[in-house]
Design a protein around this motif. Structure first.
Motif, PDB file in Angstrom:
ATOM      1  N   ARG A  75       3.838  -2.713  69.628  1.00  0.00           N
ATOM      2  CA  ARG A  75       3.850  -1.828  68.460  1.00  0.00           C
ATOM      3  C   ARG A  75       3.134  -2.524  67.311  1.00  0.00           C
ATOM      4  O   ARG A  75       3.431  -3.674  67.001  1.00  0.00           O
ATOM      5  CB  ARG A  75       5.290  -1.517  68.061  1.00  0.00           C
ATOM      6  CG  ARG A  75       5.398  -0.480  67.002  1.00  0.00           C
ATOM      7  CD  ARG A  75       6.010   0.731  67.605  1.00  0.00           C
ATOM      8  NE  ARG A  75       6.263   1.755  66.636  1.00  0.00           N
ATOM      9  CZ  ARG A  75       6.189   3.009  66.958  1.00  0.00           C
ATOM     10  NH1 ARG A  75       5.922   3.355  68.182  1.00  0.00           N
ATOM     11  NH2 ARG A  75       6.429   3.926  66.081  1.00  0.00           N
ATOM     12  N   GLN A  76       2.203  -1.845  66.691  1.00  0.00           N
ATOM     13  CA  GLN A  76       1.465  -2.409  65.571  1.00  0.00           C
ATOM     14  C   GLN A  76       2.172  -2.090  64.259  1.00  0.00           C
ATOM     15  O   GLN A  76       2.971  -1.145  64.189  1.00  0.00           O
ATOM     16  CB  GLN A  76       0.040  -1.872  65.567  1.00  0.00           C
ATOM     17  CG  GLN A  76      -0.717  -2.282  66.813  1.00  0.00           C
ATOM     18  CD  GLN A  76      -2.152  -1.825  66.815  1.00  0.00           C
ATOM     19  OE1 GLN A  76      -2.539  -0.915  66.100  1.00  0.00           O
ATOM     20  NE2 GLN A  76      -2.963  -2.464  67.645  1.00  0.00           N
ATOM     21  N   ASP A  83       1.285  -0.597  61.667  1.00  0.00           N
ATOM     22  CA  ASP A  83       1.064   0.758  61.146  1.00  0.00           C
ATOM     23  C   ASP A  83       1.779   1.834  61.961  1.00  0.00           C
ATOM     24  O   ASP A  83       1.655   3.013  61.676  1.00  0.00           O
ATOM     25  CB  ASP A  83      -0.431   1.051  61.067  1.00  0.00           C
ATOM     26  CG  ASP A  83      -1.097   1.124  62.435  1.00  0.00           C
ATOM     27  OD1 ASP A  83      -0.412   0.953  63.467  1.00  0.00           O
ATOM     28  OD2 ASP A  83      -2.318   1.355  62.472  1.00  0.00           O
ATOM     29  N   GLY A 123       1.267   2.436  65.230  1.00  0.00           N
ATOM     30  CA  GLY A 123       0.538   2.733  66.454  1.00  0.00           C
ATOM     31  C   GLY A 123       0.835   1.695  67.524  1.00  0.00           C
ATOM     32  O   GLY A 123       1.671   0.806  67.345  1.00  0.00           O
ATOM     33  N   TRP A 124       0.144   1.821  68.623  1.00  0.00           N
ATOM     34  CA  TRP A 124       0.336   0.911  69.751  1.00  0.00           C
ATOM     35  C   TRP A 124      -0.988   0.245  70.080  1.00  0.00           C
ATOM     36  O   TRP A 124      -2.055   0.832  69.908  1.00  0.00           O
ATOM     37  CB  TRP A 124       0.854   1.670  70.967  1.00  0.00           C
ATOM     38  CG  TRP A 124       2.226   2.204  70.756  1.00  0.00           C
ATOM     39  CD1 TRP A 124       2.559   3.398  70.168  1.00  0.00           C
ATOM     40  CD2 TRP A 124       3.445   1.551  71.050  1.00  0.00           C
ATOM     41  NE1 TRP A 124       3.910   3.525  70.107  1.00  0.00           N
ATOM     42  CE2 TRP A 124       4.493   2.405  70.645  1.00  0.00           C
ATOM     43  CE3 TRP A 124       3.763   0.337  71.642  1.00  0.00           C
ATOM     44  CZ2 TRP A 124       5.822   2.076  70.804  1.00  0.00           C
ATOM     45  CZ3 TRP A 124       5.098  -0.002  71.805  1.00  0.00           C
ATOM     46  CH2 TRP A 124       6.113   0.873  71.391  1.00  0.00           C
ATOM     47  N   GLY A 125      -0.918  -0.975  70.558  1.00  0.00           N
ATOM     48  CA  GLY A 125      -2.109  -1.717  70.961  1.00  0.00           C
ATOM     49  C   GLY A 125      -1.816  -2.503  72.214  1.00  0.00           C
ATOM     50  O   GLY A 125      -0.694  -2.494  72.727  1.00  0.00           O
ATOM     51  N   ASP A 131      -6.083   1.869  67.801  1.00  0.00           N
ATOM     52  CA  ASP A 131      -4.649   2.163  67.807  1.00  0.00           C
ATOM     53  C   ASP A 131      -4.428   3.343  68.750  1.00  0.00           C
ATOM     54  O   ASP A 131      -5.244   4.270  68.795  1.00  0.00           O
ATOM     55  CB  ASP A 131      -4.172   2.590  66.425  1.00  0.00           C
ATOM     56  CG  ASP A 131      -4.038   1.428  65.459  1.00  0.00           C
ATOM     57  OD1 ASP A 131      -4.037   0.268  65.901  1.00  0.00           O
ATOM     58  OD2 ASP A 131      -3.929   1.694  64.253  1.00  0.00           O
ATOM     59  N   PHE A 132      -3.344   3.309  69.466  1.00  0.00           N
ATOM     60  CA  PHE A 132      -2.977   4.413  70.347  1.00  0.00           C
ATOM     61  C   PHE A 132      -1.716   5.061  69.803  1.00  0.00           C
ATOM     62  O   PHE A 132      -0.836   4.384  69.264  1.00  0.00           O
ATOM     63  CB  PHE A 132      -2.733   3.894  71.770  1.00  0.00           C
ATOM     64  CG  PHE A 132      -3.952   3.260  72.378  1.00  0.00           C
ATOM     65  CD1 PHE A 132      -4.905   4.027  73.018  1.00  0.00           C
ATOM     66  CD2 PHE A 132      -4.150   1.895  72.290  1.00  0.00           C
ATOM     67  CE1 PHE A 132      -6.036   3.448  73.568  1.00  0.00           C
ATOM     68  CE2 PHE A 132      -5.270   1.298  72.837  1.00  0.00           C
ATOM     69  CZ  PHE A 132      -6.217   2.078  73.480  1.00  0.00           C
ATOM     70  N   ALA A 133      -1.594   6.372  69.954  1.00  0.00           N
ATOM     71  CA  ALA A 133      -0.436   7.095  69.439  1.00  0.00           C
ATOM     72  C   ALA A 133       0.815   6.838  70.270  1.00  0.00           C
ATOM     73  O   ALA A 133       1.929   6.892  69.758  1.00  0.00           O
ATOM     74  CB  ALA A 133      -0.730   8.598  69.388  1.00  0.00           C
ATOM     75  N   HIS A 134       0.641   6.550  71.556  1.00  0.00           N
ATOM     76  CA  HIS A 134       1.767   6.371  72.468  1.00  0.00           C
ATOM     77  C   HIS A 134       1.551   5.124  73.322  1.00  0.00           C
ATOM     78  O   HIS A 134       0.415   4.801  73.665  1.00  0.00           O
ATOM     79  CB  HIS A 134       1.919   7.593  73.385  1.00  0.00           C
ATOM     80  CG  HIS A 134       2.075   8.872  72.635  1.00  0.00           C
ATOM     81  ND1 HIS A 134       3.245   9.233  72.028  1.00  0.00           N
ATOM     82  CD2 HIS A 134       1.189   9.862  72.376  1.00  0.00           C
ATOM     83  CE1 HIS A 134       3.081  10.399  71.426  1.00  0.00           C
ATOM     84  NE2 HIS A 134       1.840  10.803  71.620  1.00  0.00           N
ATOM     85  N   GLN A 165      -0.656   5.519  76.450  1.00  0.00           N
ATOM     86  CA  GLN A 165      -2.108   5.510  76.263  1.00  0.00           C
ATOM     87  C   GLN A 165      -2.636   4.073  76.285  1.00  0.00           C
ATOM     88  O   GLN A 165      -3.684   3.797  76.870  1.00  0.00           O
ATOM     89  CB  GLN A 165      -2.479   6.174  74.940  1.00  0.00           C
ATOM     90  CG  GLN A 165      -2.195   7.658  74.902  1.00  0.00           C
ATOM     91  CD  GLN A 165      -2.375   8.221  73.506  1.00  0.00           C
ATOM     92  OE1 GLN A 165      -1.936   7.633  72.517  1.00  0.00           O
ATOM     93  NE2 GLN A 165      -3.034   9.372  73.435  1.00  0.00           N
TER      94      GLN A 165
END
Length: 105
Positions: free
Chosen positions: A57-58, A60, A62-64, A81-84, A87
């Motif tokens: 979890r980033q 902001d 988002g996910w990385g 950044d990924f929303a989920h 992804q």
């Protein structure tokens, strides 16, 4: 996929682009020389199919993802950044599968 090794103003590093020139990954840091950046890109290219990938979890929200060697050294990071988290996991599977055939280092 293709690697680019260059100095974009902050110092030498490498970036991995997809088929539509979409930025997929980068080293996550800058290096002392272009030669060192190219060497690190080549190391990631050869190891990408066997290193561990962490999804995180980033700040902001988002996910990385990051590619991590067993000693904890981060070899590469997601460029987006990924929303989920799913992804981000799918992106790691694609990197793992396709980066060995990338053009460049």
């Amino acid at each position: 996929m293709k690697f680019q090794v260059e100095d974009r103003g902050n110092g030498p590093s490498w970036w991995l682009h997809g088929p539509d020139d979409e930025l997929l990954a980068w080293a996550g840091r800058y290096f002392a020389t272009l030669a060192f950046a190219a060497r690190e890109a080549a190391v990631f290219k050869s190891a990408a199919s066997v290193v561990d990938y962490e999804v995180y979890r980033q700040p902001d929200g988002g996910w990385g993802w990051r590619a991590v060697e067993p000693v904890g050294y981060c070899m590469a990071s997601s460029a987006a950044d990924f929303a989920h988290p799913g992804q981000a996991r799918r992106a790691t599977r694609s990197i793992r599968k396709h980066v060995s055939g990338a053009a460049g280092p």
